[in-house]
Scaffold this motif. Structure first.
Motif, PDB file in Angstrom:
ATOM      1  N   THR A  27       0.936  -1.109   0.013  1.00 27.76           N
ATOM      2  CA  THR A  27      -0.014  -0.017   0.014  1.00 27.76           C
ATOM      3  C   THR A  27       0.879   1.298   0.222  1.00 27.76           C
ATOM      4  OG1 THR A  27       0.066  -0.030   2.380  1.00 27.76           O
ATOM      5  CG2 THR A  27      -2.000  -1.167   1.269  1.00 27.76           C
ATOM      6  N   ALA A  28       0.118   2.447  -0.414  1.00 30.39           N
ATOM      7  CA  ALA A  28       0.915   3.444  -0.476  1.00 30.39           C
ATOM      8  C   ALA A  28       1.976   3.952   0.809  1.00 30.39           C
ATOM      9  CB  ALA A  28       0.237   4.771  -0.856  1.00 30.39           C
ATOM     10  N   LEU A 123     -13.186  16.356  14.776  1.00 30.84           N
ATOM     11  CA  LEU A 123     -12.057  15.113  14.412  1.00 30.84           C
ATOM     12  C   LEU A 123     -11.535  15.337  13.139  1.00 30.84           C
ATOM     13  CD1 LEU A 123     -13.350  13.020  12.192  1.00 30.84           C
ATOM     14  CD2 LEU A 123     -14.769  12.227  14.216  1.00 30.84           C
ATOM     15  N   LEU A 124     -10.534  14.903  12.716  1.00 37.19           N
ATOM     16  CA  LEU A 124      -9.682  14.691  11.490  1.00 37.19           C
ATOM     17  C   LEU A 124      -9.439  13.520  11.270  1.00 37.19           C
ATOM     18  CD1 LEU A 124      -7.094  17.645  11.994  1.00 37.19           C
ATOM     19  CD2 LEU A 124      -9.164  17.574  10.112  1.00 37.19           C
ATOM     20  N   LEU A 125      -9.950  12.659  10.348  1.00 34.08           N
ATOM     21  CA  LEU A 125     -10.094  11.446  10.116  1.00 34.08           C
ATOM     22  C   LEU A 125      -9.064  11.068   8.595  1.00 34.08           C
ATOM     23  CD1 LEU A 125     -12.542   8.485  10.425  1.00 34.08           C
ATOM     24  CD2 LEU A 125     -11.516   8.763   8.149  1.00 34.08           C
ATOM     25  N   LEU A 126      -8.189   9.955   8.600  1.00 39.59           N
ATOM     26  CA  LEU A 126      -7.499   9.371   7.555  1.00 39.59           C
ATOM     27  C   LEU A 126      -7.969   8.156   7.371  1.00 39.59           C
ATOM     28  CD1 LEU A 126      -3.877  11.195   8.591  1.00 39.59           C
ATOM     29  CD2 LEU A 126      -5.623  12.232   6.846  1.00 39.59           C
ATOM     30  N   ALA A 127      -7.952   7.770   6.061  1.00 38.09           N
ATOM     31  CA  ALA A 127      -8.287   6.445   5.785  1.00 38.09           C
ATOM     32  C   ALA A 127      -7.637   6.187   4.340  1.00 38.09           C
ATOM     33  CB  ALA A 127      -9.719   6.100   5.559  1.00 38.09           C
ATOM     34  N   ASN A 128      -6.615   5.214   4.129  1.00 40.52           N
ATOM     35  CA  ASN A 128      -6.045   4.809   3.163  1.00 40.52           C
ATOM     36  C   ASN A 128      -6.277   3.129   2.639  1.00 40.52           C
ATOM     37  OD1 ASN A 128      -3.991   5.088   0.781  1.00 40.52           O
ATOM     38  ND2 ASN A 128      -3.104   3.565   1.764  1.00 40.52           N
ATOM     39  N   GLU A 129      -7.075   2.953   1.774  1.00 40.28           N
ATOM     40  CA  GLU A 129      -7.409   1.574   1.195  1.00 40.28           C
ATOM     41  C   GLU A 129      -8.199   0.871   2.400  1.00 40.28           C
ATOM     42  OE1 GLU A 129      -5.485  -1.081  -1.235  1.00 40.28           O
ATOM     43  OE2 GLU A 129      -3.854   0.291  -1.595  1.00 40.28           O
ATOM     44  N   PHE A 130      -9.233   1.907   2.972  1.00 42.12           N
ATOM     45  CA  PHE A 130     -10.076   1.039   4.106  1.00 42.12           C
ATOM     46  C   PHE A 130     -11.575   0.742   3.235  1.00 42.12           C
ATOM     47  CE2 PHE A 130     -13.260   2.024   7.475  1.00 42.12           C
ATOM     48  CZ  PHE A 130     -13.306   0.768   8.179  1.00 42.12           C
ATOM     49  N   LEU A 131     -12.086   1.619   2.561  1.00 39.74           N
ATOM     50  CA  LEU A 131     -13.240   1.533   2.089  1.00 39.74           C
ATOM     51  C   LEU A 131     -13.324   0.277   1.307  1.00 39.74           C
ATOM     52  CD1 LEU A 131     -14.314   5.216   1.393  1.00 39.74           C
ATOM     53  CD2 LEU A 131     -14.738   3.637   3.414  1.00 39.74           C
ATOM     54  N   ASP A 132     -12.264   0.193   0.495  1.00 37.08           N
ATOM     55  CA  ASP A 132     -12.294  -1.055  -0.507  1.00 37.08           C
ATOM     56  C   ASP A 132     -12.280  -2.668   0.150  1.00 37.08           C
ATOM     57  OD1 ASP A 132      -9.647  -1.553   0.506  1.00 37.08           O
ATOM     58  OD2 ASP A 132      -8.464  -1.066  -1.245  1.00 37.08           O
ATOM     59  N   ALA A 133     -11.797  -2.583   1.519  1.00 37.86           N
ATOM     60  CA  ALA A 133     -11.841  -3.840   2.117  1.00 37.86           C
ATOM     61  C   ALA A 133     -13.124  -4.123   2.762  1.00 37.86           C
ATOM     62  CB  ALA A 133     -10.946  -3.768   3.330  1.00 37.86           C
ATOM     63  N   LEU A 134     -14.192  -3.164   2.831  1.00 33.51           N
ATOM     64  CA  LEU A 134     -15.190  -3.401   3.434  1.00 33.51           C
ATOM     65  C   LEU A 134     -16.482  -4.067   2.423  1.00 33.51           C
ATOM     66  CD1 LEU A 134     -16.046   0.185   4.987  1.00 33.51           C
ATOM     67  CD2 LEU A 134     -14.873  -1.869   5.975  1.00 33.51           C
ATOM     68  N   PRO A 135     -17.275  -5.018   3.135  1.00 34.31           N
ATOM     69  CA  PRO A 135     -18.237  -5.964   2.384  1.00 34.31           C
ATOM     70  C   PRO A 135     -19.090  -5.306   1.469  1.00 34.31           C
ATOM     71  CG  PRO A 135     -18.487  -6.116   4.476  1.00 34.31           C
ATOM     72  CD  PRO A 135     -17.492  -5.140   4.313  1.00 34.31           C
ATOM     73  N   ILE A 136     -18.981  -5.701   0.163  1.00 35.82           N
ATOM     74  CA  ILE A 136     -20.189  -5.322  -0.776  1.00 35.82           C
ATOM     75  C   ILE A 136     -21.330  -6.226  -0.947  1.00 35.82           C
ATOM     76  CG2 ILE A 136     -18.578  -3.788  -1.715  1.00 35.82           C
ATOM     77  CD1 ILE A 136     -18.720  -5.912  -4.194  1.00 35.82           C
ATOM     78  N   PHE A 200     -10.069  10.322   2.495  1.00 35.56           N
ATOM     79  CA  PHE A 200     -10.295   8.799   2.088  1.00 35.56           C
ATOM     80  C   PHE A 200      -9.263   8.893   0.497  1.00 35.56           C
ATOM     81  CE2 PHE A 200     -14.139   9.482   4.526  1.00 35.56           C
ATOM     82  CZ  PHE A 200     -13.987   8.214   5.278  1.00 35.56           C
ATOM     83  N   LEU A 201      -8.323   7.847   0.807  1.00 39.32           N
ATOM     84  CA  LEU A 201      -7.677   7.716  -0.446  1.00 39.32           C
ATOM     85  C   LEU A 201      -7.935   6.256  -0.865  1.00 39.32           C
ATOM     86  CD1 LEU A 201      -5.105   9.602   1.054  1.00 39.32           C
ATOM     87  CD2 LEU A 201      -5.132   9.796  -1.300  1.00 39.32           C
ATOM     88  N   ASP A 202      -8.356   5.811  -2.042  1.00 43.04           N
ATOM     89  CA  ASP A 202      -8.717   4.368  -2.201  1.00 43.04           C
ATOM     90  C   ASP A 202      -8.754   4.332  -3.675  1.00 43.04           C
ATOM     91  OD1 ASP A 202      -9.503   1.866  -1.851  1.00 43.04           O
ATOM     92  OD2 ASP A 202     -10.393   2.439   0.066  1.00 43.04           O
ATOM     93  N   TYR A 203      -8.892   3.066  -4.269  1.00 43.00           N
ATOM     94  CA  TYR A 203      -9.180   3.089  -5.841  1.00 43.00           C
ATOM     95  C   TYR A 203     -10.624   2.841  -6.310  1.00 43.00           C
ATOM     96  CZ  TYR A 203      -8.859  -1.792  -5.003  1.00 43.00           C
ATOM     97  OH  TYR A 203      -9.134  -3.099  -4.125  1.00 43.00           O
ATOM     98  N   GLY A 204     -10.939   3.510  -7.242  1.00 44.15           N
ATOM     99  CA  GLY A 204     -12.220   3.410  -7.856  1.00 44.15           C
ATOM    100  C   GLY A 204     -12.739   4.375  -8.707  1.00 44.15           C
TER     101      GLY A 204
END
Ligand code: SAH
Length: 324
Positions: A27-28, A123-136, A200-204
């Motif tokens: 990951t990045a 709050l300040l939230l950072l998330a890299n390649e988190f959303l892609d791992a959540l179930p669809i 949020f940083l992710d691919y899509g």
């Protein structure tokens, strides 16, 4: 017969509990320390722009090995000590195995299974390649009829269902990531009461549409997502447009998505990399520059990956999103 999201949640929980995911994919933050450093700077500048709330919750969703946050905090301690002092670290992580790795690198953090238990406040939230791992969930439209995809004996089976969305324009597979949309809604609600921003940083893709993006990586190679659950990392592309729409509907504003390459370049990826590379032995300097190019070049990670910010109403343009 199991609903696809339930299958994916179960398979990924087993995978993350038993594997070192970073042997299978990179990951990045694992590619370059500059990634975490400039996201730390992003958080510090954003904190300043939103009125320096003190205390402020600094939250990371899905911190993996803790590399991004360790790099961010090291940079922030140097360049933004007031933000560093105001920040209270909260990590959203479901894997006990990864939690113990994170605890070694991020002492003093508080862990959560999900966003719902992160305390109230700015709050300040950072998330890299988190959303892609959540179930669809996957829904199929064929001849104006809708079916949902389930898993049985390593195969997809379909069951007729009601339309999952109002967009009937097309045929094929529509993916819905309910936990991601729940998070977007929670952030939207939070930002109607408290200042803050989430990155949020992710691919899509930029726009929602039809398509099957479920994929699995086993031992660094593409694999069948339905075979041998728990032995592969299963992900899907992030539907940024739907995510942003739900956050806005719940009261937030959004900025982006911006291609990752453009976003990181605007935050000074190459300047910081050059400074770091100077004074390093030749081979190390070349590796640092190649790592930055890998994150930013359009045909590597620079275009498929995107950055999206969710922010409270009235939020000024945030770093990296200025002309987005
Ligand atoms: N952000 C890190 C790791 C990405 S892998 C990096 O860029 O290197 C995905 C991360 O999200 C892992 O830490 C994984 O354990 C965590 N994760 C996956 N599903 C989760 C869930 N449902 N709840 C909380 N954390 C989850």
């Amino acid at each position: 017969m199991e609903r696809l999201d339930r299958f994916m949640a179960r398979a990924n929980a087993a995978y993350y509990a038993t594997h070192d995911p970073f042997k299978d994919f990179t990951t990045a933050p694992e590619i370059s320390q500059v990634f975490g450093e400039i996201l730390g700077a992003w958080a510090a500048v954003t904190w300043d722009l939103i009125g320096r709330p003190d205390p402020v919750l600094l939250v990371e969703a899905g911190p993996g090995r803790g590399t991004l946050m360790a790099d961010a905090l090291r940079a922030v301690a140097l360049v933004a000590p007031a933000f560093h002092a105001a920040a209270q670290l909260h990590l959203i992580e479901s894997s006990p195995r990864l939690r113990s790795i994170q605890a070694e690198r991020l002492p003093g953090a508080t862990w959560h299974d999900r966003f719902a238990t992160v305390p109230d406040g700015s709050l300040l939230l950072l998330a890299n390649e988190f959303l892609d791992a959540l179930p669809i969930r996957q829904f199929v439209q064929r001849n104006s009829r809708w079916f949902e995809r389930f898993v049985a004996n390593g195969q997809f089976v379909e069951a007729a269902t009601v339309p999952p969305c109002s967009d009937h324009d097309g045929e094929g597979i529509r993916e819905i990531n309910e936990p991601a949309l729940d998070l977007a809604r929670s952030l939207g609600q939070r930002f109607t009461h408290y200042a803050g921003a989430a990155l949020f940083l992710d691919y899509g893709p930029e726009h929602s549409g039809f398509g099957d993006t479920l994929q699995a990586i086993r031992e660094a190679s593409p694999a069948d997502p339905l075979a041998t659950p728990g032995s592969a990392d299963i992900t899907a592309h992030v539907d940024f447009a739907s995510f942003a729409a739900v956050a806005r509907h719940a009261g937030a504003t959004t900025q982006g998505p911006v291609p990752q390459g453009k976003f990181l370049a605007r935050l000074g990826l190459f300047q910081r990399t050059d400074r770091l590379a100077r004074g390093q032995p030749g081979e190390r300097a070349v590796a640092l520059i190649d790592a930055a190019q890998r994150l930013a070049e359009p045909n590597r990670m620079g275009r498929l990956f995107k950055a999206l910010a969710v922010c409270h109403p009235g939020c000024p343009p945030l770093p990296g999103f200025e002309s987005a």
